[in-house]
Design an enzyme around this catalytic site. Structure first.
Site, PDB file in Angstrom:
ATOM      1  CE  LYS A  33      -2.173  -0.849   3.647  1.00 12.87           C
ATOM      2  NZ  LYS A  33      -1.499  -2.159   3.769  1.00 12.87           N
ATOM      3  CB  THR A  91       5.230   0.141  -2.503  1.00 16.72           C
ATOM      4  OG1 THR A  91       6.036  -0.331  -1.410  1.00 16.72           O
ATOM      5  CG2 THR A  91       6.024   0.113  -3.789  1.00 16.72           C
ATOM      6  NE  ARG A 125      -0.841   4.078   8.323  1.00 17.08           N
ATOM      7  CZ  ARG A 125      -0.779   2.769   8.480  1.00 17.08           C
ATOM      8  NH1 ARG A 125      -0.885   2.231   9.681  1.00 17.08           N
ATOM      9  NH2 ARG A 125      -0.604   1.992   7.442  1.00 17.08           N
ATOM     10  CE  LYS A 165       3.504  -3.936   7.619  1.00 17.61           C
ATOM     11  NZ  LYS A 165       4.140  -3.721   6.321  1.00 17.61           N
ATOM     12  CB  ALA A 193      -4.933  -0.420  10.254  1.00 21.83           C
ATOM     13  CG  PHE A 202      -2.994  -4.218   8.721  1.00 21.59           C
ATOM     14  CD1 PHE A 202      -3.038  -3.829  10.055  1.00 21.59           C
ATOM     15  CD2 PHE A 202      -1.812  -4.787   8.249  1.00 21.59           C
ATOM     16  CE1 PHE A 202      -1.946  -3.996  10.910  1.00 21.59           C
ATOM     17  CE2 PHE A 202      -0.720  -4.971   9.090  1.00 21.59           C
ATOM     18  CZ  PHE A 202      -0.790  -4.562  10.416  1.00 21.59           C
ATOM     19  CG  PHE A 214       5.695  -8.796  -5.231  1.00 17.27           C
ATOM     20  CD1 PHE A 214       4.507  -8.081  -5.122  1.00 17.27           C
ATOM     21  CD2 PHE A 214       6.558  -8.808  -4.139  1.00 17.27           C
ATOM     22  CE1 PHE A 214       4.177  -7.411  -3.959  1.00 17.27           C
ATOM     23  CE2 PHE A 214       6.236  -8.137  -2.961  1.00 17.27           C
ATOM     24  CZ  PHE A 214       5.042  -7.441  -2.874  1.00 17.27           C
ATOM     25  CD1 TRP A 254       9.217  -2.406  -4.273  1.00 19.31           C
ATOM     26  CD2 TRP A 254      10.043  -3.588  -5.990  1.00 19.31           C
ATOM     27  NE1 TRP A 254      10.334  -3.070  -3.823  1.00 19.31           N
ATOM     28  CE2 TRP A 254      10.868  -3.804  -4.848  1.00 19.31           C
ATOM     29  CE3 TRP A 254      10.379  -4.229  -7.181  1.00 19.31           C
ATOM     30  CZ2 TRP A 254      11.987  -4.639  -4.897  1.00 19.31           C
ATOM     31  CZ3 TRP A 254      11.492  -5.054  -7.221  1.00 19.31           C
ATOM     32  CH2 TRP A 254      12.289  -5.247  -6.088  1.00 19.31           C
TER      33      TRP A 254
HETATM   34  N1  ADP Z   1       5.969  -4.883  -6.237  1.00 18.39           N
HETATM   35  C1  ADP Z   1       6.834  -5.183  -5.257  1.00 18.39           C
HETATM   36  N2  ADP Z   1       7.882  -5.994  -5.527  1.00 18.39           N
HETATM   37  C2  ADP Z   1       8.763  -6.329  -4.532  1.00 18.39           C
HETATM   38  N3  ADP Z   1       8.672  -5.893  -3.255  1.00 18.39           N
HETATM   39  C3  ADP Z   1       7.632  -5.073  -2.966  1.00 18.39           C
HETATM   40  C4  ADP Z   1       6.671  -4.681  -3.925  1.00 18.39           C
HETATM   41  N4  ADP Z   1       5.758  -3.865  -3.318  1.00 18.39           N
HETATM   42  C5  ADP Z   1       6.146  -3.755  -2.030  1.00 18.39           C
HETATM   43  N5  ADP Z   1       7.268  -4.476  -1.816  1.00 18.39           N
HETATM   44  C6  ADP Z   1       7.996  -4.621  -0.549  1.00 18.39           C
HETATM   45  O1  ADP Z   1       7.078  -5.216   0.357  1.00 18.39           O
HETATM   46  C7  ADP Z   1       7.219  -4.632   1.651  1.00 18.39           C
HETATM   47  C8  ADP Z   1       5.869  -4.042   2.064  1.00 18.39           C
HETATM   48  O2  ADP Z   1       5.572  -2.951   1.216  1.00 18.39           O
HETATM   49  P1  ADP Z   1       4.729  -1.737   1.826  1.00 18.39           P
HETATM   50  O3  ADP Z   1       4.504  -0.758   0.732  1.00 18.39           O
HETATM   51  O4  ADP Z   1       5.352  -1.277   3.103  1.00 18.39           O
HETATM   52  O5  ADP Z   1       3.359  -2.497   2.150  1.00 18.39           O
HETATM   53  P2  ADP Z   1       2.159  -2.010   3.116  1.00 18.39           P
HETATM   54  O6  ADP Z   1       2.207  -0.523   3.142  1.00 18.39           O
HETATM   55  O7  ADP Z   1       0.939  -2.565   2.488  1.00 18.39           O
HETATM   56  O8  ADP Z   1       2.459  -2.632   4.447  1.00 18.39           O
HETATM   57  C9  ADP Z   1       8.324  -3.557   1.527  1.00 18.39           C
HETATM   58  O9  ADP Z   1       9.559  -4.144   1.936  1.00 18.39           O
HETATM   59  C10 ADP Z   1       8.402  -3.274   0.049  1.00 18.39           C
HETATM   60  O10 ADP Z   1       9.692  -2.900  -0.377  1.00 18.39           O
HETATM   61  O1  XPO Z   2      -1.209  -0.616  10.390  1.00 10.26           O
HETATM   62  C1  XPO Z   2      -0.666  -1.267   9.502  1.00 10.26           C
HETATM   63  O2  XPO Z   2      -0.225  -0.696   8.373  1.00 10.26           O
HETATM   64  P1  XPO Z   2       0.458  -1.451   7.154  1.00 10.26           P
HETATM   65  O3  XPO Z   2      -0.630  -2.097   6.380  1.00 10.26           O
HETATM   66  O4  XPO Z   2       1.116  -0.330   6.384  1.00 10.26           O
HETATM   67  O5  XPO Z   2       1.426  -2.434   7.730  1.00 10.26           O
END
Ligand code: ADP
Ligand code: XPO
Length: 556
Positions: free
Chosen positions: A71, A73, A94, A105, A273, A301, A381, A409
């Site tokens: 999300k 990203t 956030r 995480k 969340a 989430f 991915f 990404w």
């Molecule tokens: N398309 C993608 N390919 C590889 N890794 C990704 C991709 N999108 C997100 N990630 C990795 O996955 C992890 C979670 O991404 P993040 O954006 O923090 O997710 P969320 O905000 O939903 O928790 C991070 O380490 C990010 O670098």
């Molecule tokens: O509260 C959780 O947020 P993420 O989905 O970014 O981990």
């Protein structure tokens, strides 16, 4: 393949002055925190009241794997893509908690070529807001115990103190403790415990307060516990609201940084969340809406948690409506929901993917029931095969659902152009008939049941005897008018983290309900959800270090 931090350390950042000036801000509107961070005035929304608001796009997702589905990203990538096609977009995010950063995480600054920078600062101490919130929260805890030790004029019952200490770290050893041991000079013994800072009511208040005056009013209304004759005791009764606001006055100002492609990003507040309301501050979102034609913001989430609370709590507090929603879906999470074990998600498995689509289906239904236009973003991915991404695309297209394969990404803004174009179409869509899940005048159990049935797909709710007693007490206090902040596992639509996909025939067990009278909502604890997470077997901390020349390594 470069890691997030290696990619981030290659980026060319602009001085934050250029980002601020690019937003039309004058010298008095911001103050630098180093060369690449700034705090914005907390009066900008009022100063720019005459300006129309930009369109607000909420990014949510399906129920995630432990690593998250992108999300943040996609939020960053979409903001970059909108700017690439000539729109004026500002991101509102956030800020990360050290709990997940050091734990399971990882960071919350996005990933790959769609990150907010400087990611080391943002993922660690940033501008100190979480430390300020921790200090304010624990100052209150100290004042409570000191009041009791010094004669307890307010007749506080030490067995009925709701207020917990906090720390911004996952530390299960602190969940339940005893304080005041050691005799008459060391306080009054009582049970206590720690929550993680991002679950603190102070965090929620900072994220929902409109301005410093509202912050003080909300802080004053915090109920810290009850007297021996069960009367609520507030911060105002303790006369410490001024001190707490003093500790928070700078944390109230939103933070300005930039993405890898120099898109402005306002980062402020960091409630989780699953155990809190999961949205960045109202002030950040409203400030971004005054500075950009499009605000891309996220809530934590899946849509069952962050999006539901954004739409039922944050939009009410800020009196605004979002213009469109992006639901992030990933091959890996859908395969997990289709029955593939978490350690085997990189192998192609079309059958499991198709089986897991029912989790996405439920979140689509949820956003439709809120009456909002949306686009599915397939966050691609490196391990995804074309057959897999095509499977999701055709599932969407066969249902006339807008979908965009998103590669932000790997490619930054360029990877989100299709998504940006489809999102713009949706923000101009006539099919927007926003409505919330419940009415504030509904009873507490009706509100909870509506969320459980309409958002989670539960048959019903099962309210514990303790929660029932709390409901009747809260009704006497007039707190039944508050919105509901559900605390539930992020892994399942149910309250059982092992029930993946789209479970049915389940009830949501309501364990207890905690009043956040200052924040203005009731926290409903379900299942075994904890407000102080624990560290995993191999914390991310094991990979972290600093080189001799002071460079951070291992921050993902
Ligand atoms: N398309 C993608 N390919 C590889 N890794 C990704 C991709 N999108 C997100 N990630 C990795 O996955 C992890 C979670 O991404 P993040 O954006 O923090 O997710 P969320 O905000 O939903 O928790 C991070 O380490 C990010 O670098
Ligand atoms: O509260 C959780 O947020 P993420 O989905 O970014 O981990």
């Amino acid at each position: 393949m470069l890691t997030d931090i290696e990619i981030a350390q290659q980026a060319k950042l602009k001085p934050i002055r250029e980002i601020a000036e690019g937003l039309g801000l004058s010298e008095n509107d911001w103050e630098p925190y180093g060369h690449t961070k700034a705090k914005l005035s907390d009066q900008l929304v009022e100063k720019l009241a005459h300006k129309p608001n930009g369109k607000i796009i909420l990014v949510t997702s399906i129920n995630p794997t432990p690593a998250g589905e992108g999300k943040s990203t996609v939020t960053v990538g979409l903001g970059q893509a909108l700017n690439n096609i000539g729109k004026k977009a500002v991101i509102a995010l956030r800020e990360p908690s050290l709990g997940p950063v050091m734990g399971i995480k990882g960071g919350a600054a996005g990933g790959g070529y769609s990150q907010v920078l400087p990611m080391e600062d943002i993922n660690l101490h940033f501008t100190g807001d979480l430390h300020a919130i921790t200090s304010a929260n624990n100052a209150l805890a100290a004042m409570i115990d000191n009041h009791i030790h010094r004669g307890n004029e307010l007749n506080i019952d030490p067995r009925r103190i709701e207020w917990k200490r906090v720390m911004d770290m996952n530390d299960r050893a602190l969940r339940q403790i005893v304080v005041g041991l050691g005799g008459p000079l060391r306080g009054v013994p009582r049970e206590d415990g720690f929550n993680i800072t991002v679950a603190s009511e102070i965090m929620a208040i900072l994220c929902l307060a409109k301005d410093l005056k509202d912050l003080k009013a909300r802080i004053s209304n915090i109920v810290i516990g009850y007297t021996y004759d069960e009367k609520p005791v507030t911060v105002k009764d303790l006369k410490v609201e001024g001190a707490l606001v003093l500790l928070l006055k700078d944390a109230m100002k939103p933070n300005l940084v930039q993405t890898m492609e120099n898109t402005p990003a306002i980062i402020h507040g960091g409630p989780f969340a699953n155990i809190a309301h999961g949205c960045n501050s109202l002030m950040a979102t409203k400030t971004a809406a005054k500075l950009g034609d499009y605000v891309v913001t996220e809530s934590g989430f899946g849509a069952d948690l962050g999006a539901e609370k954004f739409l039922d709590i944050k939009t009410r507090a800020g009196d605004f409506e979002p213009d469109a929603v992006v639901i992030v879906a990933t091959v890996r999470a859908l395969k997990m929901h289709g029955g593939v074990p978490k350690d085997n998600l990189t192998n192609e498995n079309i059958d499991a993917l198709k089986n897991g689509m029912k989790n996405l289906e439920k979140h689509v239904e949820t956003i439709e029931s809120f009456g909002l236009p949306f686009v599915i973003a397939i966050n691609k991915f490196p391990t995804d095969t074309e057959a897999e991404t095509e499977t999701i695309k055709s599932w969407c297209e066969s249902r006339n659902i807008n979908v965009a394969l998103t590669e932000v990404w790997a490619n930054g803004g360029e990877g989100g152009i299709e998504l940006a174009e489809k999102v713009i179409q949706q923000t101009e869509s006539k099919e927007r008939n926003f409505n919330r899940m419940y009415d504030l005048h509904d009873s507490i159990d009706v509100k909870i049941r509506k969320i459980a049935q309409k958002v989670y797909g539960a048959d019903d709710i099962d309210i514990s005897a303790k929660a029932r007693k709390q409901i009747s007490f809260y009704e006497q206090q007039g707190w039944d008018q508050f919105p509901i902040c559900m605390a539930k596992t992020q892994y399942s639509l149910s309250d059982d983290p092992s029930l993946l996909g789209r479970p049915n025939g389940f009830t949501i067990s309501i364990r207890e309900i905690r009043p956040s009278v200052g924040a203005g909502f009731l926290v409903v604890l379900t299942g075994d959800v904890m407000t102080m997470p624990g560290l995993p077997k191999k914390p991310a901390a094991l990979n972290m270090d600093v080189t001799e020349d002071g460079k951070a390594v291992g921050l993902f």
